[in-house]
Design a protein around this motif. Structure first.
Motif, PDB file in Angstrom:
ATOM      1  N   LYS A  79      39.762  26.135  33.263  1.00 51.07           N
ATOM      2  CA  LYS A  79      38.934  26.286  34.442  1.00 51.07           C
ATOM      3  C   LYS A  79      38.779  27.775  34.744  1.00 51.07           C
ATOM      4  CE  LYS A  79      40.337  21.882  36.517  1.00 51.07           C
ATOM      5  NZ  LYS A  79      40.971  21.214  37.690  1.00 51.07           N
ATOM      6  N   ASN A  80      37.544  28.240  34.610  1.00 48.02           N
ATOM      7  CA  ASN A  80      37.254  29.657  34.814  1.00 48.02           C
ATOM      8  C   ASN A  80      38.224  30.534  34.016  1.00 48.02           C
ATOM      9  OD1 ASN A  80      35.888  31.887  35.815  1.00 48.02           O
ATOM     10  ND2 ASN A  80      37.178  32.031  37.643  1.00 48.02           N
ATOM     11  N   THR A  81      38.443  30.144  32.797  1.00 49.06           N
ATOM     12  CA  THR A  81      39.372  30.846  31.912  1.00 49.06           C
ATOM     13  C   THR A  81      38.642  31.283  30.655  1.00 49.06           C
ATOM     14  OG1 THR A  81      41.249  29.584  32.736  1.00 49.06           O
ATOM     15  CG2 THR A  81      41.504  30.629  30.589  1.00 49.06           C
ATOM     16  N   HIS A  82      38.935  32.496  30.244  1.00 45.13           N
ATOM     17  CA  HIS A  82      38.282  33.080  29.075  1.00 45.13           C
ATOM     18  C   HIS A  82      39.268  33.149  27.922  1.00 45.13           C
ATOM     19  CE1 HIS A  82      36.503  36.854  26.988  1.00 45.13           C
ATOM     20  NE2 HIS A  82      36.015  35.752  26.465  1.00 45.13           N
ATOM     21  N   VAL A  83      38.891  32.559  26.788  1.00 44.74           N
ATOM     22  CA  VAL A  83      39.696  32.622  25.565  1.00 44.74           C
ATOM     23  C   VAL A  83      39.076  33.683  24.666  1.00 44.74           C
ATOM     24  CG1 VAL A  83      40.562  31.372  23.570  1.00 44.74           C
ATOM     25  CG2 VAL A  83      40.310  30.189  25.763  1.00 44.74           C
ATOM     26  N   SER A 142      48.475  40.616  36.632  1.00 44.89           N
ATOM     27  CA  SER A 142      47.648  40.662  35.413  1.00 44.89           C
ATOM     28  C   SER A 142      46.841  39.377  35.283  1.00 44.89           C
ATOM     29  CB  SER A 142      48.533  40.851  34.173  1.00 44.89           C
ATOM     30  OG  SER A 142      47.748  40.732  32.988  1.00 44.89           O
ATOM     31  N   PRO A 143      45.556  39.479  34.860  1.00 47.47           N
ATOM     32  CA  PRO A 143      44.780  38.259  34.621  1.00 47.47           C
ATOM     33  C   PRO A 143      45.110  37.585  33.302  1.00 47.47           C
ATOM     34  CG  PRO A 143      43.437  40.172  34.144  1.00 47.47           C
ATOM     35  CD  PRO A 143      44.752  40.697  34.661  1.00 47.47           C
ATOM     36  N   GLU A 156      43.948  28.092  34.428  1.00 49.27           N
ATOM     37  CA  GLU A 156      43.077  28.331  35.562  1.00 49.27           C
ATOM     38  C   GLU A 156      42.976  29.823  35.855  1.00 49.27           C
ATOM     39  OE1 GLU A 156      44.364  26.066  38.914  1.00 49.27           O
ATOM     40  OE2 GLU A 156      44.344  24.148  37.829  1.00 49.27           O
ATOM     41  N   ASN A 157      41.726  30.337  35.908  1.00 51.09           N
ATOM     42  CA  ASN A 157      41.400  31.653  36.468  1.00 51.09           C
ATOM     43  C   ASN A 157      42.096  32.807  35.765  1.00 51.09           C
ATOM     44  OD1 ASN A 157      39.869  30.376  38.610  1.00 51.09           O
ATOM     45  ND2 ASN A 157      41.839  29.866  39.546  1.00 51.09           N
ATOM     46  N   GLY A 158      42.155  32.767  34.452  1.00 54.80           N
ATOM     47  CA  GLY A 158      42.775  33.875  33.744  1.00 54.80           C
ATOM     48  C   GLY A 158      42.200  34.058  32.349  1.00 54.80           C
TER      49      GLY A 158
END
Length: 950
Positions: free
Chosen positions: A229-233, A190-191, A209-211
């Motif tokens: 880092k490359n993470t979406h909130v 799961s991301p 990171e990355n999730g």
């Protein structure tokens, strides 16, 4: 206990060894000890703050080299924030046991790692109780299934940040959790790294990171000193969340998404977060002067009043005669116009020149007096900007035009103050967004507040759409690959005190009924426009500094309709404000200066209200009204531009009224007829305002909202302006369309007062005061249709009126005191001269040159010098009919003639002065929706300098 026994330096050295609890106890001893503990701010408190593994430098990540005002206060704020997650612990415990004698439950510490009590986080959570502390020792922990948090716990990584990595997907079902000093990475299945739907989650000093991280209302979150880092909130319907001192790097989508209206249901942490926000240092600005950029203008107040001239015809000037009236006979002053108009000419000049200045004159000159009134320039801006610009002189704006600080503006605007003070939805403070696609995306009635953040090297910084609201205070937004701030679909809010610069598209892009308040920002050095308003966009743009942008400072098009007031728009590489493609807008009280193209550029159906602006020192024209431009241009000061004051082109129907147009390098007002295709390419800025590059047909979606208060204008109108001291003619007309020039003061311009070189349809010149111009008052070229009625043409250095026109009517004018002939009729002209009062100093009242068709009837013609006849015409010219004229010849030196019955023209009270008043109540409405715009154009080949179609 007294501290006087030892030096303070020694006490501070001793106290530097104490830990936080001991410092707290010492501060309670007495006031002297309390002050002593406070004095350790730059020593022990700094060590405690920087040595804390749960936080970083208080100004990280934006200003890690800048020390906080107080290390103790920074440490205190973080300490209090770190305890927020436990605030409801007592409430939960009291519901478990009602015994008055229950023993306080101690928090356990569970260790996870090789050689410790538990091997994995999942096994530790299975044994955890309420508010236990789980410590993960250095290593990598990968969970093979989703972790469900059912009890409040604290998960902390041991050692330096980066030594503990957790690959997991956590779903929080409990009321509160705290995570600290961990590196999060998504599990293989799961991301989503962390999710909560109702509880409160607190992240301190973590890396993600990355999730994805998801918080759904009524859940809340508090995030400090974290790196994404490359993470979406993703925040959905959150009532209140805090993101402070965080870094967002390299996101492939949006870094933070705030979606949905804040939930009406609030969990237990809401009131504690709100209290924490209110107790922390706020970003509402105090009085600051570094934000102000005063314009270097020098005030030159000059009193104004109409002049009464007693003109004496003799060898020397009367002390009351105007400065620019004719010089002494025999002077060698060169006054040459484009047609050889000057005082010293040979009689066979193409325009029927004057007699040579060296002609013999009578020793005893007879004298008479003629009394009349000349209208001078009207006052403007309290009398400023009436004098000539001084090269290199500093310029000071009147106090009414100096920018207010943000603090002053918020004090004046209670609605803006309420927005700035509001906290709802998501609060993002002192964060860094860099090197990714998007910063913050607010949509679907979302609410977000951003304070003191830095957005750099993104595709865009902030997007606000679909009835969402944002509050942006003191952010830096730069080097975005598209627009910095983008609002559409009725987005709104407050954008105040931000520094927006070096963006590839517009600094702020407003469209589709969005209606923000843009206040006290600096928007500069953009590679396109500063602010773009289009597609039914609205907004209030007030008190901003917009400068050094490559294209228009403010660009309004496709039915965009903002209120633009009190801004300083300067040093742009294109126009200051451009209104194009049916754009509208109320543009008032702005300072628009030193722009490369027109100060204000109106084209292609643009219909703004341009009122009470200062448009000055431009490198081209002051106001450009291009093809099919319209609108009301009222009460502006258009001063010292290198091109024309106002430039109007074909099919444009503006109403130019009550402006002060002075000291411009070329014409005061120029009207040119240009046909489509005459503009050379290569200089028009092509802007594509499609959303995300999609080719959207906007025409089918434009709303048709007609404003009933806007009166239709079928003819261009230049009315009630003061046009003076411009380098060329006051008004220059080369047009194939109808024009009305009414009730203007045209004074002391460097060429003629009015020049009409082409007028295939009727140009009506009525009730103007045309005085003291360097050459003739009015010149009408061949085949022009012109009506001159009710004008006062006084004291011009050339002839009063020169006409070659075909169908010219000169009716009821006062043509008095001009240095050349009062009226010159040139070959092939067809003119009616009716009911005028005409007088010339040294030449003829009316001079006819060549074969002229004319009717000269019922005029009063005053005699000039004794050796000149009142009327001169070529013999055998039977088409020139002269009848019922009255010739007044002086008899005594004491004769005084006054212009009475009627008094001296123009009679401004009878002019069309009321027409502009109808515009004062105009509403500014918006009209368009989905937009893709492509704007093309060029510049004039031989007309206005640097006047370029946007």
């Amino acid at each position: 206990m007294e501290t006087g026994g030892l030096p303070l330096e020694l006490w501070r050295m001793i106290l530097a060894y104490l830990h936080l609890p001991d410092l707290g106890r010492c501060s309670l001893v007495c006031r002297a000890w309390y002050e002593l503990i406070l004095s350790l701010d730059s020593t022990r408190w700094r060590q405690l703050c920087l040595g804390c593994t749960e936080c970083r430098h208080p100004n990280w990540p934006n200003q890690p080299d800048v020390e906080p005002e107080s290390w103790r206060e920074a440490f205190k704020q973080h300490y209090l924030a770190s305890k927020t997650w436990t605030k409801n612990a007592l409430d939960l415990e009291s519901s478990i046991c009602f015994s008055l004698f229950r023993r306080k439950k101690e928090r356990r510490t569970l260790s996870v790692g090789p050689g410790h009590e538990f091997d994995s986080l999942g096994s530790a959570l299975a044994m955890a109780s309420l508010y236990d502390r789980i410590v993960l020792f250095p290593g990598v922990y990968e969970e093979q299934g989703e972790i469900i948090l059912k009890v409040p716990v604290e998960i902390v990584g041991q050692g330096k940040l980066g030594e503990v990595a957790l690959l997991a997907s956590i779903d929080q079902h409990c009321s509160t959790t705290r995570v600290c000093n961990l590196v999060f990475m998504p599990a293989w299945f799961s991301p989503i790294m962390y999710k909560t739907t109702s509880g409160h989650i607190q992240f301190d000093n973590c890396n993600f990171e990355n999730g994805h991280i998801q918080v759904h209302g009524p859940g809340t979150c508090q995030v400090k000193f974290c790196t994404f880092k490359n993470t979406h909130v993703f925040l959905h319907n959150v009532p209140l969340c805090m993101l402070e001192n965080c870094e967002f790097v390299g996101s492939e989508n949006n870094c933070v998404t705030v979606e949905g209206h804040p939930s009406a249901d609030k969990n237990w942490a809401y009131k504690y977060l709100l209290g924490l926000i209110k107790s922390s240092p706020i970003f509402l600005p105090a009085e600051d002067h570094d934000f102000l950029m005063s314009l270097d203008l020098e005030s030159r107040d000059q009193a104004w009043s109409p002049r009464t001239c007693d003109i004496v015809i003799e060898g020397s000037q009367s002390p009351t005669s105007p400065v620019c009236s004719s010089p002494k006979p025999g002077s060698k002053e060169a006054e040459v116009g484009s047609d050889g108009e000057r005082v010293a000419q040979t009689p066979d000049s193409s325009d029927g020149g004057l007699s040579p200045s060296g002609e013999d004159e009578d020793d005893e000159q007879l004298t008479y007096r003629l009394s009349y009134q000349v209208q001078g320039p009207r006052p403007v801006l309290g009398g400023s900007f009436l004098g000539p610009p001084l090269p290199g002189a500093s310029i000071q704006l009147p106090s009414c035009l100096v920018l207010n600080s943000l603090h002053q503006e918020l004090q004046k605007d209670k609605e803006a103050m309420a927005l700035a003070s509001s906290v709802q939805g998501c609060l993002i403070r002192k964060c860094l967004f860099r090197d990714g696609k998007g910063g913050v995306f607010v949509c679907s009635y979302g609410r977000a507040k951003m304070e003191g953040n830095v957005f750099r090297n993104l595709t865009y910084a902030v997007r606000c759409i679909h009835n969402s609201k944002i509050v942006m205070l003191r952010n830096d937004i730069y080097r975005c690959r598209a627009s910095g701030i983008f609002l559409r679909l009725e987005g709104g809010g407050l954008i105040a005190g931000n520094n927006i610069y070096h963006n590839a598209e517009a600094g702020v892009d407003i469209r589709k009924k969005s209606n923000p308040l843009i206040l006290c920002n600096q928007i500069h050095h953009g590679l396109r426009s500063g602010i773009v308003v289009l597609g039914n966009g609205k907004g209030v743009i007030r008190n901003n500094q917009i400068f050094s942008n490559k294209e228009a400072g403010i660009y309004i098009l496709y039915h965009g309709n903002p209120i633009v007031s009190g801004n300083h728009i300067f040093k742009g590489r294109a126009a200051g404000i451009a209104v194009n493609e049916n754009g509208k807008g109320l543009i008032t009280e702005n300072v628009i200066r030193e722009n490369q193209w027109g100060g204000v550029d109106i084209r292609r159906g643009g219909v703004p209200i341009l009122r009470s602006n200062l448009i000055c020192f431009g490198y081209s024209d002051g106001v450009v009204v291009g093809d099919e431009g319209k609108g009301l241009i009222e009460g502006n000061t258009i001063y010292a531009n290198k091109g024309c004051g106002v430039w109007m082109m074909s099919s444009s129907l503006p109403h130019v009224t009550s402006n002060h147009v002075s000291y411009n390098g070329l014409y005061g007002v120029a009207v040119f007829s240009q046909k489509d295709g005459e503009f050379p390419g290569g200089h028009g800025a092509q802007e594509n305002f499609s959303e995300d590059g999609d080719a959207i047909l906007w025409e089918a979606e434009l709303e048709k909202e007609d404003d009933p208060l806007r009166r239709p204008i079928t003819v261009a109108l230049v009315e009630s302006n003061s046009i003076n001291h411009n380098g060329a003619s006051g008004i220059f007309v080369q047009s194939s369309e109808a024009l009305q020039v009414v009730a203007n003061v045209i004074h002391a311009n460097g060429d003629r007062g009015i020049t009409i070189v082409q007028s295939s349809q009727l140009t009506r010149v009525a009730n103007n005061s045309i005085s003291c111009n360097r050459q003739s008052g009015v010149k009408v070229e061949f085949q022009c249709k012109v009506e001159l009625r009710g004008n006062g043409i006084y004291d011009n250095r050339g002839h009063g009126i020169i006409t070659k026109g075909d169908g010219t009517a000169v009716v009821e004018n006062d043509i008095i005191g001009n240095r050349g002939s009062g009226l010159q009729l040139l070959p092939r002209s067809d003119t009616k001269v009716l009911k005028n009062r005409i007088h010339s100093f040294r030449a003829y009242g009316i001079a006819v040159r060549g074969r002229v068709k004319a009717l000269v009837q019922e005029n009063i013609i005053f005699q000039g010098k004794t050796n000149k006849t009142i009327f001169q015409q070529i013999t055998n010219n039977r088409e020139c009919i002269m009848q019922n004229n009255k010739f007044l010849v002086f008899k005594k030196k004491s004769d005084t003639w006054r212009l009475v019955n009627p008094p001296a023209r123009p009679h401004l009270e009878n002019s069309l002065r009321g027409s502009s008043a109808a515009h004062s109540g105009h509403k500014v409405t918006a009209m368009a929706t989905r937009i893709t715009a492509r704007v093309e154009g060029g510049y004039h080949s031989n007309r206005s300098i640097f006047c370029t179609i946007l």
